[in-house]
Scaffold this motif. Structure first.
Motif, PDB file in Angstrom:
ATOM      1  N   SER A 163      57.374 106.689  62.675  1.00 57.33           N
ATOM      2  CA  SER A 163      58.312 107.098  63.315  1.00 57.33           C
ATOM      3  C   SER A 163      57.224 108.127  64.520  1.00 57.33           C
ATOM      4  CB  SER A 163      59.318 107.725  63.780  1.00 57.33           C
ATOM      5  OG  SER A 163      59.187 108.679  62.698  1.00 57.33           O
ATOM      6  N   ILE A 164      56.143 108.370  64.354  1.00 61.03           N
ATOM      7  CA  ILE A 164      55.748 109.215  65.304  1.00 61.03           C
ATOM      8  C   ILE A 164      55.661 109.129  66.990  1.00 61.03           C
ATOM      9  CG2 ILE A 164      53.115 108.473  64.750  1.00 61.03           C
ATOM     10  CD1 ILE A 164      51.820 110.980  65.474  1.00 61.03           C
ATOM     11  N   ALA A 165      55.730 110.120  67.674  1.00 61.22           N
ATOM     12  CA  ALA A 165      55.494 109.900  68.622  1.00 61.22           C
ATOM     13  C   ALA A 165      55.564 111.318  70.036  1.00 61.22           C
ATOM     14  CB  ALA A 165      56.656 109.455  69.797  1.00 61.22           C
ATOM     15  N   VAL A 166      54.275 111.175  70.530  1.00 60.70           N
ATOM     16  CA  VAL A 166      53.602 112.699  70.898  1.00 60.70           C
ATOM     17  C   VAL A 166      53.342 112.877  72.312  1.00 60.70           C
ATOM     18  CG1 VAL A 166      51.553 113.324  70.926  1.00 60.70           C
ATOM     19  CG2 VAL A 166      51.850 112.642  68.909  1.00 60.70           C
ATOM     20  N   GLN A 167      54.201 114.179  72.019  1.00 61.72           N
ATOM     21  CA  GLN A 167      53.255 114.096  74.285  1.00 61.72           C
ATOM     22  C   GLN A 167      52.557 115.754  74.376  1.00 61.72           C
ATOM     23  OE1 GLN A 167      56.759 116.454  76.611  1.00 61.72           O
ATOM     24  NE2 GLN A 167      56.974 115.059  77.256  1.00 61.72           N
ATOM     25  N   THR A 168      51.594 115.757  75.028  1.00 58.16           N
ATOM     26  CA  THR A 168      50.697 115.998  75.440  1.00 58.16           C
ATOM     27  C   THR A 168      50.330 117.067  76.482  1.00 58.16           C
ATOM     28  OG1 THR A 168      48.588 114.785  75.466  1.00 58.16           O
ATOM     29  CG2 THR A 168      49.017 115.163  73.695  1.00 58.16           C
ATOM     30  N   ASN A 169      49.739 118.025  76.830  1.00 57.56           N
ATOM     31  CA  ASN A 169      49.608 118.375  78.195  1.00 57.56           C
ATOM     32  C   ASN A 169      48.324 119.178  78.509  1.00 57.56           C
ATOM     33  OD1 ASN A 169      48.399 120.059  79.891  1.00 57.56           O
ATOM     34  ND2 ASN A 169      51.152 121.200  80.915  1.00 57.56           N
ATOM     35  N   ASP A 170      46.433 118.309  78.569  1.00 53.75           N
ATOM     36  CA  ASP A 170      45.359 117.959  78.193  1.00 53.75           C
ATOM     37  C   ASP A 170      45.520 119.551  79.043  1.00 53.75           C
ATOM     38  OD1 ASP A 170      45.533 115.753  77.017  1.00 53.75           O
ATOM     39  OD2 ASP A 170      44.991 115.133  78.027  1.00 53.75           O
ATOM     40  N   ASN A 171      45.584 119.981  79.695  1.00 54.19           N
ATOM     41  CA  ASN A 171      45.001 121.180  80.566  1.00 54.19           C
ATOM     42  C   ASN A 171      46.447 122.257  79.495  1.00 54.19           C
ATOM     43  OD1 ASN A 171      44.223 119.734  82.353  1.00 54.19           O
ATOM     44  ND2 ASN A 171      46.191 120.275  84.237  1.00 54.19           N
ATOM     45  N   ALA A 172      46.559 122.050  78.755  1.00 55.23           N
ATOM     46  CA  ALA A 172      47.161 123.618  78.056  1.00 55.23           C
ATOM     47  C   ALA A 172      46.120 123.409  76.924  1.00 55.23           C
ATOM     48  CB  ALA A 172      48.282 123.437  77.726  1.00 55.23           C
ATOM     49  N   ARG A 173      45.600 122.071  76.389  1.00 54.19           N
ATOM     50  CA  ARG A 173      44.927 121.273  74.754  1.00 54.19           C
ATOM     51  C   ARG A 173      43.352 121.687  75.050  1.00 54.19           C
ATOM     52  NH1 ARG A 173      45.011 116.243  73.836  1.00 54.19           N
ATOM     53  NH2 ARG A 173      44.544 117.132  71.632  1.00 54.19           N
TER      54      ARG A 173
END
Length: 314
Positions: A163-173
């Motif tokens: 059920s995994i879903a991911v939201q990312t902010n590449d600038n922060a990562r």
């Protein structure tokens, strides 16, 4: 480069829980789907299996009576590199027996699912590791439960992982796990993120690049200038190195040595500007290269980049 993390996207309308609330024990009104803020640049949504609850011990869920858990971790290693480390031999060194490895697709993203076996206090446990990631970091969802658990229990846990879903902010990562960051990268474009370094290319000057890396040596560093020269002279990518000058400098407010040199890279002449800083056995290395005829203009862009450099706590 595959990018599974961005494709495992969260719906914008989801209400997101903060890190504190997402890792504390909740009353019976806990929602079926939980969202965890794993780091500044990553939020993970996961369905809670029936009978499980949130825990203060880690991001994820537990069912104490069956000694089962689901734990979410961000690993500060790019996906391909991390997956390569998870060989049967390396896992066995950590008392984990690899029984199956397969590629699975979740929400359009390519992921790796490992099935492992481990003996803990005389009890055999089965573990499922679902691994996704990109060139910045990896995400590992680890499920652990007694091998003798019912098929229904195992299926509920596996359904949660899927059920995994991911939201990312590449600038922060971008700088996750690194002791430094750049507040602005105007005139430069990021082209590579490694375990201990980032690589930029110039937008204005062909073939010009900047590599920023850090590391640790086996012994304490006594002379930063000598270290800087060693990096240049022992570089596998450079030949016929001619050091022009070295002078005191600062990077992120910390004393450093700035070194200019000429060399050949891929049989082409290059101008090199290197900034080296060291403290005890740790070092920071910024190495910029351009064509000799472009060095004056490129150096101005480089100085603008260095002005945006800062050390950070991790």
């Amino acid at each position: 480069m595959i990018k599974p993390l961005p494709t495992l996207a969260l719906a914008v309308s989801l209400s997101l829980l903060g890190a504190c609330s997402s890792t504390s024990d909740q009353p019976k009104s806990e929602p079926l789907v939980q969202t965890f803020r794993i780091s500044q640049g990553m939020k993970v949504r996961l369905q809670k299996p029936e009978g499980f609850k949130l825990t203060k011990e880690h991001y994820g869920f537990v069912q104490p009576e069956t000694f089962s858990r689901i734990r979410i971790n961000e690993v500060e290693i790019p996906y391909e590199q991390y997956r390569a480390k998870l060989s049967a031999d390396n896992l066995f060194k950590n008392q984990l027996q690899l029984t199956n490895s397969q590629q699975v697709e979740i929400n359009g993203a390519n992921c790796t699912l490992l099935t492992l076996r481990q003996v803990i206090a005389g009890t055999y446990y089965e573990k499922l590791w679902l691994i996704a990631g990109d060139n910045l970091s990896s995400l590992q969802i680890e499920a652990s439960y007694p091998e003798s658990s019912s098929k229904q229990h195992k299926n509920a846990i596996k359904q949660s992982l899927y059920s995994i879903a991911v939201q990312t902010n590449d600038n922060a990562r971008l700088y996750t796990g690194l002791p430094f960051m750049l507040t602005n990268t105007v005139n430069f474009k990021l082209v590579q993120r490694n375990i201990n370094s980032v690589v930029f290319i110039s937008n204005n000057y062909p073939d010009a690049s900047v590599v920023i890396s850090h590391g640790k040596l086996s012994s304490e560093i006594q002379n930063t200038e000598k270290l800087a020269h060693t990096f240049l002279n022992n570089s596998k990518s450079l030949s016929e190195v001619e050091i022009i000058n070295s002078m005191p400098a600062k990077v992120g407010g910390i004393p450093a040595i700035a070194t200019e040199a000429l060399a050949f890279k891929n049989e082409k002449s290059a101008w090199i500007y290197q900034v080296t800083s060291s403290q005890k056995s740790k070092f920071l290395l910024i190495q910029a290269l351009s064509k000799k005829e472009n060095k004056d203009g490129f150096k101005k862009d480089l100085q603008t980049l260095l002005d945006k450099f800062k050390f950070r706590s991790i």
